[in-house]
Scaffold this active site. Sequence first.
Site, short mmCIF file in Angstrom:
data_model
loop_
_atom_site.label_atom_id
_atom_site.label_comp_id
_atom_site.label_asym_id
_atom_site.label_seq_id
_atom_site.Cartn_x
_atom_site.Cartn_y
_atom_site.Cartn_z
N CYS A 182 0.83 -1.20 0.00
CA CYS A 182 0.00 0.00 0.00
C CYS A 182 0.87 1.25 0.00
CB CYS A 182 -0.93 -0.01 1.21
SG CYS A 182 -2.14 1.35 1.23
N CYS A 234 -6.56 -4.37 6.78
CA CYS A 234 -7.78 -3.55 6.75
C CYS A 234 -8.87 -4.15 5.88
CB CYS A 234 -7.44 -2.13 6.28
SG CYS A 234 -6.94 -2.00 4.54
#
Length: 376
Positions: free
Chosen positions: A101, A199
């Site tokens: 990410c 997440c």
Amino acid sequence: MRVLAAMSGGVDSAVAAARAVDAGHEVVGVHLALSRMPGTLRTGSRGCCTIEDSMDAQRAANIIGIPYYVWDFSERFKLDVVDDFIAEYSAGRTPNPCMRCNERIKFAALLEKALDLGFDAVVTGHYATVRTDAAGNRELHRAADWAKDQSYVLGVLTADQLDHSLFPLGATPSKAEVRAEAAARGFSVASKPDSHDICFIPDGDTRGWLADRVGAEKGVIRDRSGDVVGSHDGATAFTVGQRKGLHLGVPSADGRPRFVLEVKPSSNEVVVGPKEALDLALVAGSTFSWAGLDPVASGIVEAEGDAFACTVQVRAHSDPVPATAAVRDGELVITPDSPLNGVSPGQTAVVYVGTRVLGQCTIDRTVSAVPVPAGV
């Protein structure tokens, strides 16, 4: 400078944005929407990037007095992080989605868009520092607070990305000081818990999440000699170093517990062995990068291929291990002074020289410190 502050909805990014304003920069806040179905991302204190996080970020931006936007990066996040996570596990590797990410979303897609819109840099709440050498070259270093240091997950940054990155929290002595500052500024996130875990896996059940997307097929578990010692319901559910949940039908000869040493998706097999077999004498990766100048340009070695002393870190919160490293035959080859334990292909090895992050590689080859039994 005109800078874009990435605001996750947490305390660190809020204080970083405020400090950027205090430093005299023209700041615009942005929150990244990473899912078009917010229910697929964690809520409360367990994750990040949810609707409630977006609202927390907006409240902080309002207090700071900066413009605030939400940008939809959901498709890019799915392709570059979620799909990559699935592909890596399908290949028997253990990926780090937070590393991907940072590499592909926050400091590639976001920074690219920021520069296209005329911003000079991106501000984040990471605990790391950027220093400039005598020639004006920027270097990535550990944060002042080693307990909160996040330079490991920033090891994927390139020299060009460092030129356009600001980390206002890097010199802060402790996270407690950041929370105190947030409270003094009136931020509602001052006592908000840190996010953790993956997440995009809502309930934390990574095994079940992968089974739904990769599938699960029964297979065998073998020891290092190749003998079948058990069975499993899907190889992708296992990770290197795992001890629990093996349900082996054949006990080891010495009665000691066994651990997962290797996952082989192509044959749908899992290999187990003694704990000491997890010790690695060498890790290497052909996908590597330098966080600033490379070792030759930095004057660390005279020529590419020369070995140099360093420390290596293989997890975000693990201790650095003294090692030597060199680029050989297209790989960054790292030899630790003492064996690394329980490291899997797919993990990231970040190389430091002192406090400086020199570079990183995605591990795709390992050499065990314990020889495979003769005849295998």
